[in-house]
Design a protein around this motif. Sequence first.
Motif, PDB file in Angstrom:
ATOM      1  N   SER A  69       0.896  -1.111  -0.266  1.00 42.79           N
ATOM      2  CA  SER A  69      -0.028  -0.234  -0.101  1.00 42.79           C
ATOM      3  C   SER A  69       0.888   1.229   0.020  1.00 42.79           C
ATOM      4  CB  SER A  69      -0.976   0.048   1.117  1.00 42.79           C
ATOM      5  OG  SER A  69      -1.247   1.169   1.593  1.00 42.79           O
ATOM      6  N   ASP A  70       0.244   2.487  -0.319  1.00 40.70           N
ATOM      7  CA  ASP A  70       0.958   3.553  -0.224  1.00 40.70           C
ATOM      8  C   ASP A  70       0.600   4.484   0.984  1.00 40.70           C
ATOM      9  OD1 ASP A  70      -1.711   4.000  -1.047  1.00 40.70           O
ATOM     10  OD2 ASP A  70      -1.209   5.649  -2.552  1.00 40.70           O
ATOM     11  N   ARG A 102      11.801  -5.562 -12.519  1.00 39.59           N
ATOM     12  CA  ARG A 102      11.837  -4.018 -12.064  1.00 39.59           C
ATOM     13  C   ARG A 102      13.336  -3.965 -12.743  1.00 39.59           C
ATOM     14  NH1 ARG A 102       8.242  -0.418 -10.086  1.00 39.59           N
ATOM     15  NH2 ARG A 102       6.723  -1.768  -9.173  1.00 39.59           N
ATOM     16  N   GLN A 297       4.109   8.821  -7.916  1.00 39.34           N
ATOM     17  CA  GLN A 297       2.807   8.497  -7.473  1.00 39.34           C
ATOM     18  C   GLN A 297       2.117   7.431  -7.953  1.00 39.34           C
ATOM     19  OE1 GLN A 297       0.917   9.846  -5.187  1.00 39.34           O
ATOM     20  NE2 GLN A 297       0.694  12.061  -4.746  1.00 39.34           N
TER      21      GLN A 297
ATOM     22  N   TYR B 381      -4.711   7.606 -10.870  1.00 40.72           N
ATOM     23  CA  TYR B 381      -3.276   6.999 -11.369  1.00 40.72           C
ATOM     24  C   TYR B 381      -2.683   7.783 -12.544  1.00 40.72           C
ATOM     25  CZ  TYR B 381      -4.544   3.735  -7.710  1.00 40.72           C
ATOM     26  OH  TYR B 381      -4.899   3.087  -6.712  1.00 40.72           O
ATOM     27  N   ALA B 384       0.976   7.967 -12.286  1.00 42.31           N
ATOM     28  CA  ALA B 384       1.981   6.658 -12.469  1.00 42.31           C
ATOM     29  C   ALA B 384       2.037   6.679 -13.817  1.00 42.31           C
ATOM     30  CB  ALA B 384       1.006   5.819 -11.857  1.00 42.31           C
ATOM     31  N   GLN B 412       3.107  -2.223 -17.459  1.00 44.23           N
ATOM     32  CA  GLN B 412       3.587  -3.121 -16.125  1.00 44.23           C
ATOM     33  C   GLN B 412       3.880  -1.920 -15.207  1.00 44.23           C
ATOM     34  OE1 GLN B 412       7.527  -4.608 -16.457  1.00 44.23           O
ATOM     35  NE2 GLN B 412       7.206  -6.341 -15.306  1.00 44.23           N
ATOM     36  N   LEU B 416       1.822  -2.059 -11.651  1.00 47.25           N
ATOM     37  CA  LEU B 416       2.438  -2.339 -10.408  1.00 47.25           C
ATOM     38  C   LEU B 416       2.327  -1.230  -9.719  1.00 47.25           C
ATOM     39  CD1 LEU B 416       5.928  -3.866 -11.600  1.00 47.25           C
ATOM     40  CD2 LEU B 416       4.373  -4.973 -10.362  1.00 47.25           C
ATOM     41  N   ALA B 417       2.066  -0.143  -9.922  1.00 48.43           N
ATOM     42  CA  ALA B 417       1.831   1.106  -9.140  1.00 48.43           C
ATOM     43  C   ALA B 417       0.430   1.151  -8.452  1.00 48.43           C
ATOM     44  CB  ALA B 417       2.057   2.522  -9.844  1.00 48.43           C
ATOM     45  N   GLU B 419      -1.203  -1.689  -8.148  1.00 48.08           N
ATOM     46  CA  GLU B 419      -1.177  -3.138  -7.196  1.00 48.08           C
ATOM     47  C   GLU B 419      -0.647  -2.742  -5.755  1.00 48.08           C
ATOM     48  OE1 GLU B 419       1.207  -6.932  -7.866  1.00 48.08           O
ATOM     49  OE2 GLU B 419       0.212  -6.338  -9.564  1.00 48.08           O
ATOM     50  N   ALA B 420       0.518  -1.850  -5.837  1.00 48.67           N
ATOM     51  CA  ALA B 420       1.159  -1.572  -4.825  1.00 48.67           C
ATOM     52  C   ALA B 420       0.176  -0.546  -3.783  1.00 48.67           C
ATOM     53  CB  ALA B 420       2.432  -0.916  -5.088  1.00 48.67           C
ATOM     54  N   ALA B 421      -0.533   0.421  -4.614  1.00 49.83           N
ATOM     55  CA  ALA B 421      -1.235   1.311  -3.845  1.00 49.83           C
ATOM     56  C   ALA B 421      -2.409   0.765  -3.295  1.00 49.83           C
ATOM     57  CB  ALA B 421      -1.726   2.377  -4.648  1.00 49.83           C
ATOM     58  N   GLU B 422      -2.933  -0.252  -3.835  1.00 49.69           N
ATOM     59  CA  GLU B 422      -4.339  -0.902  -3.455  1.00 49.69           C
ATOM     60  C   GLU B 422      -4.028  -2.219  -2.973  1.00 49.69           C
ATOM     61  OE1 GLU B 422      -6.537  -1.129  -7.196  1.00 49.69           O
ATOM     62  OE2 GLU B 422      -6.898   1.042  -7.028  1.00 49.69           O
ATOM     63  N   ALA B 423      -2.974  -2.428  -2.226  1.00 50.61           N
ATOM     64  CA  ALA B 423      -2.735  -3.688  -1.600  1.00 50.61           C
ATOM     65  C   ALA B 423      -3.435  -3.882  -0.349  1.00 50.61           C
ATOM     66  CB  ALA B 423      -1.212  -3.948  -1.213  1.00 50.61           C
TER      67      ALA B 423
END
Lengths: 332, 424
Positions: A69-70, A102, A297, B381, B384, B412, B416-417, B419-423
């Motif tokens: 999460s952010d 990555r 962001q 986003y 992003a 991608q 990924l951004a 996915e990471a934000a909504e984990a």
Amino acid sequence: MSASLRIARATGAVASLPARAIEPLMAGLQKAIGIKKMPWFFLLPNLLAVILFSLLPVFVNIFYSFTGSDRLYPSQRPFIGTYNYETLLDCGNYLDPSTCSRDLFWRALGNSLVFVPTQVAAMIGIALLTAICLNGNIRGRGFFRGVFFFPVMLSPVVVALTWQWILQRTGVLNGILTNLGFEPVNWLVYANSAFFWSVFVTVWAHMGFYTIILLAGLQAIPRDVYEAAKMDSASHWRAFTRITLPLLKPVLLVVFILAVIRSVQTFDELYVLTGGGPGSATLLMVQYIYEIGFAVQPRNFGLAAAASLLLGIVLLIFTLVQLRISRGSSNG
Amino acid sequence: MKLSSLRLSCAFGVLMFASAPALAQEITVVCDDLGFGCNTIQPVADKFMEENPGKTVNLEIVPYQSMVESLPVQLASGEGPDAAIVTDLGGLSRYYLDLTPYVDPATFNENFEQTLQWLRGGDAESTAINGMPTSLTVNGGYVNLTLFEQAGVEVPPEGATWQEWAAATREVAEATGTEFAMEMDRSGHRFASLAISHGAELVSEDGKPVVDDGLRAAIEQFVEWHQDGTMPMDLWGAVGGATHRELFSDFLNANTVLYFGGSWTLSQMDQEVGDLFDWKVIPAPCGPSSCTVMPGGGALVAFQHTDQPELVGAFINYLAQPENLSQVLAAAVEIPAASTLIESGIEYPGASERTQEALATFIAQIPKMAPAAYRFQGWRYQRAMMNALTTRISQVLNGELDVDGALERIEQDVNLAIEAAEAQ
């Protein structure tokens, strides 16, 4: 009794007042916890500072690397296991960043692995040469010491902006080249020249610091050793390799360790000068971590934490090797 | 007697101390100093404080980069100013204070209908008033008319394609010895104009990133312009990562015939170029899909952590009054976001005739904007995607990636951004 002695005794008595005041307290504490634990009591303030400002952030970083999460607050971050590490290490071929999930992490790592040795070697070599020159009997020695140390006092952003002004397409360097009849070069557009200037600018900015340390080391070498070598008709080169270098070795080791740490931490100058470009030619690890964690962001604190821990492990291995060399050197 | 006066003093002191927070009503608003920013708001803030004694509005000028990089981190830690003028409208939506109880909702909804939605972070069901859109910005191109005249080349008419503009400006550059034909700020927002006009969607209706043939065509065209020297490598080619960079100085020094920036630089253009040469803003260049540029803008938003929600709300409501808003917009030389002001028009007394014309051209582009442009602007986003665009296109320009590889990476990166934000 002379007047000065009386004054000294009176001053001593006043100075020892606080000590006498806390003596009963200390005695009581020693009685309570025992003399063996007393050193811990005295170490406590520093230990607390180390725990609070060094160890705690490391543990927080480890925690973040296993969460997603952010969100910033740990309580709002879900546990995602080793996902961040898996993403970073997911590679078809570790020597080809384009096969990695990555890719920029691996490009940054690859760039750092080239940048650090190149920059450290150039830094120490030039700093040593400069220190040797400044150690000789040259006119305006004090002035030149100041000149070489001056860039160290500048803010990294000022350094980067100054060099950007020099190197840009319409910059000072191209202005000079054009006046001399040469074709202008877009220095920061090509990967190789941008990398060269990245090394050059960082060496220019920090060299003075290492020069001063090496100069102090050179001045600590006794003159009579050189005089004896001179009497034995030793050449300058022989005196350098047989006297200067061996006696300077402990100082060189310190300089080497400091230069490597500083080089791995390189960020601000290149962030302003090239932004990691062209493409990703000058993208180093710290900039990658910064961009992932703070500049883009949504902010991926977890991935940035995992990348910084991987970098930390690389540095740890490097430090252990250095320690080993250092111990070997002091034993020898 | 002495004791009682001491007691009285103590009681008074305690009372003063206890009532201090209630008496001192103070808020801090951070903004940059370009266009609709702290400098242009200051007179209105002064007027507000004069009319509301005991209430203080501190305007703090910070660089734009700080707004983009530092403010979100401050907000995430529950710190930061009471309010700010932000441009990442959807990305920071979770921190905004709903101003509904403190402002006139009907006026706000009527005035800022479209742009209020951008502040809701893509939540279609939300009716929250998360701030006051300050101004509407529009991407666009500036051309050096003097160079066109010197070269004897006709300025392409409205409806000309990107390729026609490239051909015309190249001809001008060759004839006049100008270094470059065209330049575009290194910004995903600016590139989105080119991409959407080439048919790129960038984001689907359901908020997923879209990497399509339109985007491919735009990247291929963009790379070609860099390879044949139409555009300089200094901006997109020389810089890496998500770094924002612009070379306004190239236009100022007549090193480029066309500069693709936006309406927010109008007052700077007016002040710095002045009469050095003749220039104008061009209508949106067309692509195979549309003649569109990107909308944008800022918004004055209050944050949930403020302990003065009434005061922040009152100040924003005060600033939203047509006479105050038009005063700031006139000083900033910017396009209003408020529909009433668009309809009534604003006078820009300090601006030159050329700037007034330029503003009119920018405003004329608003109805022509593609729906994809509005959708992209309000996407949570968006940044992003913009970061991925700048990073990956720069890599293509430097041979680190081919166009296919870049498209794959862009998709991608954004996934990924998200996915990471909504984990969870």
